[in-house]
Design a protein around this motif. Sequence first.
Motif, PDB file in Angstrom:
ATOM      1  N   UNK A 283      -0.664   8.606  -9.722  1.00 24.45           N
ATOM      2  CA  UNK A 283       0.357   7.742  -9.117  1.00 24.45           C
ATOM      3  C   UNK A 283       0.111   6.282  -9.471  1.00 24.45           C
ATOM      4  N   UNK A 284      -1.116   5.837  -9.377  1.00 25.90           N
ATOM      5  CA  UNK A 284      -1.439   4.441  -9.684  1.00 25.90           C
ATOM      6  C   UNK A 284      -1.005   4.082 -11.095  1.00 25.90           C
ATOM      7  N   UNK A 285      -1.370   4.924 -12.058  1.00 26.72           N
ATOM      8  CA  UNK A 285      -1.082   4.610 -13.459  1.00 26.72           C
ATOM      9  C   UNK A 285       0.379   4.858 -13.817  1.00 26.72           C
ATOM     10  N   UNK A 286       0.971   5.910 -13.284  1.00 25.61           N
ATOM     11  CA  UNK A 286       2.370   6.200 -13.600  1.00 25.61           C
ATOM     12  C   UNK A 286       3.304   5.162 -12.982  1.00 25.61           C
ATOM     13  N   UNK A 479      -2.063   7.829   2.649  1.00 22.29           N
ATOM     14  CA  UNK A 479      -3.410   8.121   2.158  1.00 22.29           C
ATOM     15  C   UNK A 479      -3.685   7.386   0.842  1.00 22.29           C
ATOM     16  N   UNK A 480      -2.630   7.125   0.029  1.00 24.29           N
ATOM     17  CA  UNK A 480      -2.850   6.373  -1.222  1.00 24.29           C
ATOM     18  C   UNK A 480      -3.303   4.949  -0.926  1.00 24.29           C
ATOM     19  N   UNK A 484      -6.363   3.066  -2.543  1.00 25.47           N
ATOM     20  CA  UNK A 484      -6.246   1.802  -3.273  1.00 25.47           C
ATOM     21  C   UNK A 484      -7.204   0.757  -2.721  1.00 25.47           C
ATOM     22  N   UNK A 485      -7.417   0.769  -1.408  1.00 31.35           N
ATOM     23  CA  UNK A 485      -8.359  -0.177  -0.811  1.00 31.35           C
ATOM     24  C   UNK A 485      -9.792   0.128  -1.223  1.00 31.35           C
ATOM     25  N   UNK A 490      -8.638  -2.966  -3.917  1.00 24.59           N
ATOM     26  CA  UNK A 490      -7.640  -3.849  -3.306  1.00 24.59           C
ATOM     27  C   UNK A 490      -7.996  -4.031  -1.825  1.00 24.59           C
ATOM     28  N   UNK A 491      -8.986  -4.869  -1.577  1.00 23.44           N
ATOM     29  CA  UNK A 491      -9.521  -5.044  -0.222  1.00 23.44           C
ATOM     30  C   UNK A 491      -8.532  -5.724   0.712  1.00 23.44           C
ATOM     31  N   UNK A 492      -7.521  -6.384   0.165  1.00 23.33           N
ATOM     32  CA  UNK A 492      -6.498  -7.009   0.989  1.00 23.33           C
ATOM     33  C   UNK A 492      -5.663  -6.008   1.765  1.00 23.33           C
ATOM     34  N   UNK A 493      -5.840  -4.717   1.499  1.00 23.28           N
ATOM     35  CA  UNK A 493      -5.116  -3.671   2.232  1.00 23.28           C
ATOM     36  C   UNK A 493      -5.794  -3.304   3.550  1.00 23.28           C
ATOM     37  N   UNK A 494      -6.903  -3.930   3.857  1.00 26.86           N
ATOM     38  CA  UNK A 494      -7.637  -3.553   5.062  1.00 26.86           C
ATOM     39  C   UNK A 494      -6.767  -3.647   6.307  1.00 26.86           C
TER      40      UNK A 494
END
Length: 609
Positions: A283-286, A479-480, A484-485, A490-494
Amino acid sequence: MSQKLKLAGACLNQTPIDWANNLRNIKNAIDDAKKEGVDILCLPELCITGYGCEDLFLSQWLPTTALEKLDEIIPHTSGIAISVGLPIRIEGKNYNTTAFIADKQVKGFYAKQKLANDGVHYEPRWFTPWSAGKVDSFEFEGKSIPFGHITIEHKGLNIAFEICEDAWQPDRPCEHLKTKIDLILNPSASHFAFGKSEFREELVIKSSNQFDCVYLYCNLLGNEAGRMIYDGDVLIAQKGKLIGRNHRLWYHDYRLLTVEVDFEKNTATENIKPHYSNRNEEFSHAAGLALFDYCRKSRSKGFVLSLSGGADSSTIATLIGFAVRTALEQRGKPGLEKVLGFQLTGDTPEEITKQLLTTAYQATKNSSDATFNSAKNLAESLGATFYNWQIDAEVNEYRSTIEEAIERKLTWEQDDITLQNIQARTRAPIIWMLANLENKLLMATSNRSEGDVGYATMDGDTSGSISPIAGVDKHFILQWLKYAEHELGFTGLKDVNALTPTAELRPEDQHQTDEEDLMPYEALMRIEREAILHGRSPKQVYEALKADFNSDQLKDWIKKFYQLWTRNQWKRERYAPSFHFDDFNIDPRSWYRFPILSGGYMEELNTML
């Protein structure tokens, strides 16, 4: 027979009727193959025109132009043999073909026999299937060229062909061949879906074993025409063993995979690249590649996003950040500027994201500090430009106008949906202004679960040029975001991951949550798959899921799902274009068609209850 031959496949990032781009990629791939000493190169299905031309294939001029472009490619084939895809029109019928050219000589045209006509594909609308075993001739450049179910003898090899769907259906073309085949070339346009690459790899390996040969498969790459994503798979197998596999979902215009095969000794120099092993990676790459391609092919300057601080908009922001990071890693800044068509003012992923992604938090009195901080912290961590403003004045103006007209006050007890929707709709004109000012794509934030049940405001959060996550369900998105975090950094997703999903449209004391309004997202996802993917009735869905959920609750959820699904088809007809990720989707323009007006499953629901 030649003892050793170099075989190659090249995935290409093509665009419908972008002749300059398409031919440049084809010629560059041929040139690179020749530099590597390749003897036979396979290029993807319909790569001259682009696979996604749709009803343009029905025109007179498109197949004619494709043949003219083929004539431009032929001089580049000195010292190499290639297979290259294009449509050909004969006596009013279109055929999906691949031309085999060796050392500047067209040796034949193979015509596709099995046309894809399920899910996202409608090939029989545009093409006529060829008959197994039938070989005719086609006049090209003053010569009569074999056309149809051909085989080619080249450098001592017997070469056969299948085009994409030919290999996926029973009664395959190669099963009709009477002679021993050494090599099968399969130029394809096989759209991305989660886990599909593993099935495709297994198919290629089994095919090489079934036909006792080397099997070379080559796919398109990237977001070609808007909705479909192609992963750039190149797969080569020899007599039941994988000997070549390409990197998938890369940001290059084309990518070559080469393998040297000894046909006498049945050995090969293997060239197997790593692959993505789970849905989160895919999903991340697509999605990142799809967004990147959509931006550059639409000639936009980047993206604008109404960033609420919740899961959906945060997913899109993170995907854009991931796309920038990956594109910069793979292409470098000069390559990125070249393909985007404008200069980038920064050098780091964060600096470039600031230029390409503009976000805005649009608050009402029902918005919370938690979602504001979530949005702000995520935008800052990505480097995105961040604005915030209040829209209460505009909302109150609309409210007072209608109250004056109907001569009564609106209340939450009587007018809940109206009061929720006006907040979402009021955000749309302002964010559209920002997108217009910056010549950027406005991102709609609806996910597939919302599309199922209409849990979205038309002309509100559905507003946008594209709806990048409308092809995945909310259960997957939640869950994605954690992946990602923790895995993508991507720590800004905390803060995002600490929130309970909510529309924040009702007063704060009502404690609104998405799952309270609808049902648990896991249940919604499970019901959706049974009802839409598997086409089951309400009672059949209940029987399939009753062991996993409380019986009475499940019945209520199924009833709500079907009622809301039926009621909201008109919304699905109006959603912005979305990407195809899963083995199904709910876009009526590309997968699941449903009547706007219907009986609403009333009898079926009564039977279940």
